[in-house]
Design a protein around this motif. Structure first.
Motif, PDB file in Angstrom:
ATOM      1  N   MET A 187      12.378  -2.563  -5.997  1.00 37.11           N
ATOM      2  CA  MET A 187      11.299  -1.978  -5.252  1.00 37.11           C
ATOM      3  C   MET A 187      10.854  -0.694  -5.929  1.00 37.11           C
ATOM      4  N   ILE A 188       9.677  -0.260  -5.584  1.00 31.91           N
ATOM      5  CA  ILE A 188       9.107   0.939  -6.197  1.00 31.91           C
ATOM      6  C   ILE A 188       8.941   1.987  -5.096  1.00 31.91           C
ATOM      7  N   VAL A 189       9.564   3.138  -5.279  1.00 30.18           N
ATOM      8  CA  VAL A 189       9.499   4.222  -4.298  1.00 30.18           C
ATOM      9  C   VAL A 189       8.872   5.435  -4.975  1.00 30.18           C
ATOM     10  N   ASP A 190       7.750   5.859  -4.431  1.00 37.78           N
ATOM     11  CA  ASP A 190       7.004   6.994  -4.999  1.00 37.78           C
ATOM     12  C   ASP A 190       6.801   6.833  -6.507  1.00 37.78           C
ATOM     13  N   GLY A 191       6.483   5.596  -6.925  1.00 33.20           N
ATOM     14  CA  GLY A 191       6.191   5.324  -8.319  1.00 33.20           C
ATOM     15  C   GLY A 191       7.398   5.094  -9.204  1.00 33.20           C
ATOM     16  N   GLY A 205       8.822   8.589   4.834  1.00 36.09           N
ATOM     17  CA  GLY A 205       7.645   9.301   4.352  1.00 36.09           C
ATOM     18  C   GLY A 205       7.284   8.985   2.908  1.00 36.09           C
ATOM     19  N   ALA A 206       8.096   8.194   2.221  1.00 41.61           N
ATOM     20  CA  ALA A 206       7.834   7.846   0.828  1.00 41.61           C
ATOM     21  C   ALA A 206       6.868   6.657   0.754  1.00 41.61           C
ATOM     22  N   GLU A 207       6.216   6.517  -0.374  1.00 42.71           N
ATOM     23  CA  GLU A 207       5.380   5.346  -0.625  1.00 42.71           C
ATOM     24  C   GLU A 207       6.284   4.264  -1.206  1.00 42.71           C
ATOM     25  N   ILE A 208       6.459   3.191  -0.467  1.00 42.54           N
ATOM     26  CA  ILE A 208       7.367   2.113  -0.861  1.00 42.54           C
ATOM     27  C   ILE A 208       6.555   0.853  -1.131  1.00 42.54           C
ATOM     28  N   THR A 209       6.783   0.267  -2.306  1.00 45.63           N
ATOM     29  CA  THR A 209       6.113  -0.982  -2.665  1.00 45.63           C
ATOM     30  C   THR A 209       7.168  -2.035  -2.952  1.00 45.63           C
ATOM     31  N   THR A 210       7.058  -3.151  -2.269  1.00 51.82           N
ATOM     32  CA  THR A 210       7.919  -4.299  -2.527  1.00 51.82           C
ATOM     33  C   THR A 210       7.036  -5.410  -3.099  1.00 51.82           C
ATOM     34  N   ILE A 211       7.631  -6.536  -3.399  1.00 54.90           N
ATOM     35  CA  ILE A 211       6.872  -7.643  -3.971  1.00 54.90           C
ATOM     36  C   ILE A 211       5.692  -8.037  -3.089  1.00 54.90           C
ATOM     37  N   GLU A 212       5.856  -7.950  -1.785  1.00 53.16           N
ATOM     38  CA  GLU A 212       4.780  -8.309  -0.858  1.00 53.16           C
ATOM     39  C   GLU A 212       3.599  -7.354  -0.962  1.00 53.16           C
ATOM     40  N   GLY A 213       3.847  -6.133  -1.408  1.00 50.61           N
ATOM     41  CA  GLY A 213       2.787  -5.148  -1.535  1.00 50.61           C
ATOM     42  C   GLY A 213       2.022  -5.230  -2.843  1.00 50.61           C
ATOM     43  N   LEU A 214       2.528  -6.023  -3.789  1.00 48.36           N
ATOM     44  CA  LEU A 214       1.847  -6.140  -5.081  1.00 48.36           C
ATOM     45  C   LEU A 214       0.694  -7.123  -5.039  1.00 48.36           C
ATOM     46  N   ASN A 273      16.924   0.371  -7.103  1.00 49.45           N
ATOM     47  CA  ASN A 273      17.613  -0.826  -6.634  1.00 49.45           C
ATOM     48  C   ASN A 273      17.601  -0.823  -5.110  1.00 49.45           C
ATOM     49  N   ALA A 274      16.929  -1.797  -4.528  1.00 52.75           N
ATOM     50  CA  ALA A 274      16.844  -1.875  -3.067  1.00 52.75           C
ATOM     51  C   ALA A 274      18.217  -2.036  -2.439  1.00 52.75           C
ATOM     52  N   CYS A 275      19.133  -2.678  -3.152  1.00 53.91           N
ATOM     53  CA  CYS A 275      20.457  -2.928  -2.597  1.00 53.91           C
ATOM     54  C   CYS A 275      21.330  -1.672  -2.566  1.00 53.91           C
ATOM     55  N   LEU A 276      20.885  -0.605  -3.202  1.00 60.31           N
ATOM     56  CA  LEU A 276      21.688   0.613  -3.257  1.00 60.31           C
ATOM     57  C   LEU A 276      21.065   1.777  -2.499  1.00 60.31           C
ATOM     58  N   THR A 277      20.144   1.477  -1.605  1.00 59.27           N
ATOM     59  CA  THR A 277      19.491   2.542  -0.855  1.00 59.27           C
ATOM     60  C   THR A 277      19.263   2.091   0.578  1.00 59.27           C
ATOM     61  N   LEU A 278      19.087   3.041   1.443  1.00 61.65           N
ATOM     62  CA  LEU A 278      18.771   2.757   2.841  1.00 61.65           C
ATOM     63  C   LEU A 278      17.331   3.191   3.111  1.00 61.65           C
ATOM     64  N   ALA A 279      16.638   2.459   3.927  1.00 61.73           N
ATOM     65  CA  ALA A 279      15.247   2.782   4.249  1.00 61.73           C
ATOM     66  C   ALA A 279      15.119   4.200   4.799  1.00 61.73           C
ATOM     67  N   VAL A 280      16.067   4.620   5.607  1.00 60.81           N
ATOM     68  CA  VAL A 280      16.012   5.949   6.218  1.00 60.81           C
ATOM     69  C   VAL A 280      16.031   7.065   5.164  1.00 60.81           C
ATOM     70  N   MET A 281      16.552   6.766   3.966  1.00 63.22           N
ATOM     71  CA  MET A 281      16.599   7.749   2.889  1.00 63.22           C
ATOM     72  C   MET A 281      15.220   8.009   2.281  1.00 63.22           C
ATOM     73  N   HIS A 282      14.256   7.160   2.616  1.00 62.52           N
ATOM     74  CA  HIS A 282      12.938   7.261   2.002  1.00 62.52           C
ATOM     75  C   HIS A 282      11.824   7.399   3.029  1.00 62.52           C
TER      76      HIS A 282
END
Length: 125
Positions: free
Chosen positions: A1-5, A20-29, A9-18
């Protein structure tokens, strides 16, 4: 996934850690009727087999080309004072952390090279 550009690794992070960030996943492309150029290139070059790693490979591929365009060097960048350019070596180095258990690496490099405008020797129909 892409977070703030930046690709992460999506598997090594929690959504709550981001929050307010701009998050792009495959569905957003892109969507099935309007694919992102990287998604379309992966299809043309068979850049996937089982599909398990494909979303991460595509998101990382998009971010890798953005990193190179932004002039961010890698371990294989020859001249740190010059603008970084897209080469097969740069793509391979930057994508080296994205594992594909099926071994579609050469097809992934071809897809990324196409999106970057590089000529490759092998073409798929």
């Amino acid at each position: 996934m892409i977070v703030d550009g930046r690709r992460i690794n999506a598997c090594l992070t929690l959504a709550v850690m981001h929050q307010g960030a701009e998050i792009t996943t495959i569905e957003g492309l892109g969507q099935p009727d309007n694919l992102h150029p990287m998604q379309a290139a992966f299809i043309r070059h068979d850049g996937y087999q089982c599909g398990y790693c494909t979303p991460g490979q595509i998101c990382s591929g998009v971010a890798v080309l953005a990193e190179i365009e932004a002039g961010i060097p890698s371990h294989v960048t020859a001249d740190l004072t010059a603008q970084t350019t897209v080469t097969e070596a740069e793509i391979r180095e930057r994508m080296s952390g994205n594992l594909c258990r099926c071994g579609a690496y050469s097809n992934i490099v071809e897809a990324m090279s196409e999106v970057a405008g590089l000529e490759t020797g092998r073409r798929h129909a």
